[in-house]
Design a protein around this motif. Structure first.
Motif, PDB file in Angstrom:
ATOM      1  N   ASP A   1      -0.788   7.325  -3.242  1.00  0.00           N
ATOM      2  CA  ASP A   1      -1.671   7.730  -3.715  1.00  0.00           C
ATOM      3  C   ASP A   1      -2.123   6.988  -5.181  1.00  0.00           C
ATOM      4  O   ASP A   1      -3.824   7.575  -5.462  1.00  0.00           O
ATOM      5  N   LYS A   2      -1.714   6.349  -5.945  1.00  0.00           N
ATOM      6  CA  LYS A   2      -2.800   5.838  -6.371  1.00  0.00           C
ATOM      7  C   LYS A   2      -3.636   4.670  -6.564  1.00  0.00           C
ATOM      8  O   LYS A   2      -4.405   4.139  -7.021  1.00  0.00           O
ATOM      9  N   VAL A   3      -3.245   3.905  -5.366  1.00  0.00           N
ATOM     10  CA  VAL A   3      -4.307   2.727  -4.533  1.00  0.00           C
ATOM     11  C   VAL A   3      -5.244   4.283  -3.478  1.00  0.00           C
ATOM     12  O   VAL A   3      -4.385   4.854  -2.574  1.00  0.00           O
TER      13      VAL A   3
ATOM     14  N   LYS B   1       0.586  -1.481   0.424  1.00  0.00           N
ATOM     15  CA  LYS B   1       0.045   0.050   0.002  1.00  0.00           C
ATOM     16  C   LYS B   1       1.347   1.241  -0.198  1.00  0.00           C
ATOM     17  O   LYS B   1       0.362   2.222  -0.708  1.00  0.00           O
TER      18      LYS B   1
ATOM     19  N   ASP C   1     -10.546   6.554 -16.132  1.00  0.00           N
ATOM     20  CA  ASP C   1      -8.853   5.923 -16.067  1.00  0.00           C
ATOM     21  C   ASP C   1      -9.288   5.696 -14.536  1.00  0.00           C
ATOM     22  O   ASP C   1      -8.623   4.705 -14.318  1.00  0.00           O
ATOM     23  N   GLN C   2     -10.308   5.364 -13.672  1.00  0.00           N
ATOM     24  CA  GLN C   2     -10.060   4.583 -12.529  1.00  0.00           C
ATOM     25  C   GLN C   2     -10.154   3.123 -12.718  1.00  0.00           C
ATOM     26  O   GLN C   2     -11.611   2.989 -13.611  1.00  0.00           O
TER      27      GLN C   2
ATOM     28  N   LEU D   1       3.042   1.494  -2.932  1.00  0.00           N
ATOM     29  CA  LEU D   1       1.285   2.700  -4.374  1.00  0.00           C
ATOM     30  C   LEU D   1       1.035   3.505  -3.745  1.00  0.00           C
ATOM     31  O   LEU D   1       0.828   4.682  -5.351  1.00  0.00           O
TER      32      LEU D   1
ATOM     33  N   GLU E   1      -8.367  11.524  -8.693  1.00  0.00           N
ATOM     34  CA  GLU E   1      -6.575  10.887  -8.631  1.00  0.00           C
ATOM     35  C   GLU E   1      -5.955   9.897  -8.646  1.00  0.00           C
ATOM     36  O   GLU E   1      -5.008   8.606  -9.045  1.00  0.00           O
ATOM     37  N   ALA E   2      -6.449   8.412  -7.482  1.00  0.00           N
ATOM     38  CA  ALA E   2      -6.988   8.008  -7.673  1.00  0.00           C
ATOM     39  C   ALA E   2      -6.284   6.668  -8.673  1.00  0.00           C
ATOM     40  O   ALA E   2      -7.741   6.241  -9.538  1.00  0.00           O
ATOM     41  N   GLU E   3      -5.881   6.003  -9.316  1.00  0.00           N
ATOM     42  CA  GLU E   3      -5.592   4.966 -10.314  1.00  0.00           C
ATOM     43  C   GLU E   3      -6.483   4.081 -10.365  1.00  0.00           C
ATOM     44  O   GLU E   3      -7.484   3.580 -10.917  1.00  0.00           O
ATOM     45  N   TYR E   4      -5.970   3.612  -8.796  1.00  0.00           N
ATOM     46  CA  TYR E   4      -6.530   1.768  -7.965  1.00  0.00           C
ATOM     47  C   TYR E   4      -7.329   2.489  -7.231  1.00  0.00           C
ATOM     48  O   TYR E   4      -7.370   2.717  -6.284  1.00  0.00           O
TER      49      TYR E   4
ATOM     50  N   ARG F   1     -12.034  11.144  -5.350  1.00  0.00           N
ATOM     51  CA  ARG F   1     -10.895  11.094  -5.417  1.00  0.00           C
ATOM     52  C   ARG F   1     -11.017  10.471  -6.904  1.00  0.00           C
ATOM     53  O   ARG F   1      -9.671   8.827  -6.645  1.00  0.00           O
TER      54      ARG F   1
END
Length: 393
Positions: free
Chosen positions: A61-63, A56, A120-121, A59, A97-100, A95
């Motif tokens: 801010d991507k998650v 975590k 995109d998420q 990852l 900005e979170a990719e995942y 959120r």
């Protein structure tokens, strides 16, 4: 006596439903999933907590990890936010900005998050077999057949579908396409008020108990105003006259956890704990809700216990993980499970620490796993139904 040694085997072909119940087939239109690919960490691995934390952190801010209230403590400790299904889906949408989005919940919840987040998420469900027995009780084909029955009865134009959040994306899309709205256990009355402004009758999917309890307890209807549509019987097991006379057409579905509470459970706990307050979820049976002192959604249950005075006694009729968590959070109050028999949500509990570690480590290594993705047309109509709910006064 018949010679069983020479008896010939019966020539019986199992039905698709029988195969589904036996776990030998999958229904792509239902909530049931499949096992995760890849090797899961051992549940006895003493490093699981550290591995989850490290993945975590890698990852960053991507998650964004969502944890439903019914999740076990070992999973909920890694959630960035906790809540009920709709709150979590909205939190995910907030959120971008979170990719995942890693959803520690069940399949229909992850679908709702995918519908409400950007293209995109990517929404990930750590175990695809984490479904929902209630959502499974209403498939797209069954609901389409029901609508045909209502059409043949000459009442479809008067009927507005209202579907509980605990339903598949296909059912939400059906609801949107036919002018209906979604509801939660918190706003079911508002949704029904709106629906009866649009039409004369409501088809309530898929939880009969929430529909019946809201109509009778909060809207002044009678039990006679409600009929139960059984998708496994011709014409739902109802006559044309019964359909035409009804105000609420309730789908024959229920929550396997909340459905286990009985009037005996209430009477028993009152005998065992004098002065106890009985607080239950509206997915419980009508006789249980009628005998309770307080009735409300998961968030209502949590807030009621937070505000309760020290020394008060409470018996809670909802999922055990939540009851145990709030009991530990309020040691100054006596909080017990309403039923004597322990009952977790079996599908919610499929999301365990090994599955979460596997999902997070896979994402940290650049491998997208267990993505939940709703097709464009289904998403469009489902989102329409959800937006109608968001616009409720």
């Amino acid at each position: 006596m018949r010679d069983v040694t020479t008896a010939q085997p019966l020539d019986v072909q199992p039905t698709p439903l029988a195969l589904l119940l036996l776990g030998r087939e999958a229904d792509p239109k239902s909530e049931r999933g499949v096992e995760c690919p890849g090797d899961l960490p051992s549940p006895s691995d003493p490093d699981l907590v550290e591995r989850a934390r490290a993945a975590k952190e890698k990852l960053g801010d991507k998650v964004f990890v969502l944890g439903h209230h019914y999740q076990r403590d070992e999973v909920i400790q890694f959630a960035d936010v906790t809540g009920d299904s709709f709150k979590l889906a909205r939190d995910a949408a907030a959120r971008p900005e979170a990719e995942y989005i890693v959803f520690c919940g069940v399949h229909f919840m992850a679908e709702s998050a995918d519908i409400l987040t950007t293209d995109d998420q990517k929404v990930v469900l750590p175990d695809l077999a984490a479904g929902c027995s209630m959502a499974d009780m209403a498939t797209a084909e069954q609901v389409a057949e029901c609508w045909d029955v209502l059409t043949e009865a000459g009442i479809a134009e008067q009927v507005v579908p209202v579907s509980y959040m605990n339903s598949s994306a296909d059912i939400k899309a059906f609801t949107g396409k036919h002018g209906g709205t979604i509801c939660t256990s918190s706003n079911a009355k508002r949704a029904l008020d709106w629906a009866f402004e649009q039409g004369e009758k409501v088809l309530f999917l898929p939880d009969q108990h929430l529909g019946r309890n809201t109509a009778v307890r909060e809207m002044g209807m009678t039990l006679e105003d409600c009929v139960l549509y059984n998708p496994h019987k011709p014409n739902g097991g109802l006559t044309v006259e019964e359909l035409r006379a009804a105000k609420m057409i309730l789908w024959r579905g229920h929550c396997s956890v909340h459905g286990r509470f009985s009037l005996d459970s209430v009477n028993d706990v009152r005998e065992r704990i004098p002065g106890v307050n009985v607080l239950v979820h509206p997915e419980c049976k009508h006789e249980v809700v009628a005998a309770a002192d307080y009735v409300g959604s998961t968030e209502y249950i949590i807030k009621t216990l937070e505000a309760a005075p020290a020394g008060s006694k409470w018996a809670i009729g909802t999922e055990l993980n939540l009851v145990r968590r709030v009991a530990n959070a309020h040691p100054d109050k006596e909080i017990v499970f309403l039923d004597k028999t322990v009952c977790f949500c079996s599908t919610m509990n499929r999301i365990d620490l090994p599955h979460l570690v596997w999902a997070l480590e896979s994402l940290a290594e650049g491998n997208l796993v267990n993505r939940i993705q709703v097709d464009r047309e289904t998403e469009s109509f489902a989102k329409l139904a959800l937006e109608r709910m968001l616009a409720l006064p």
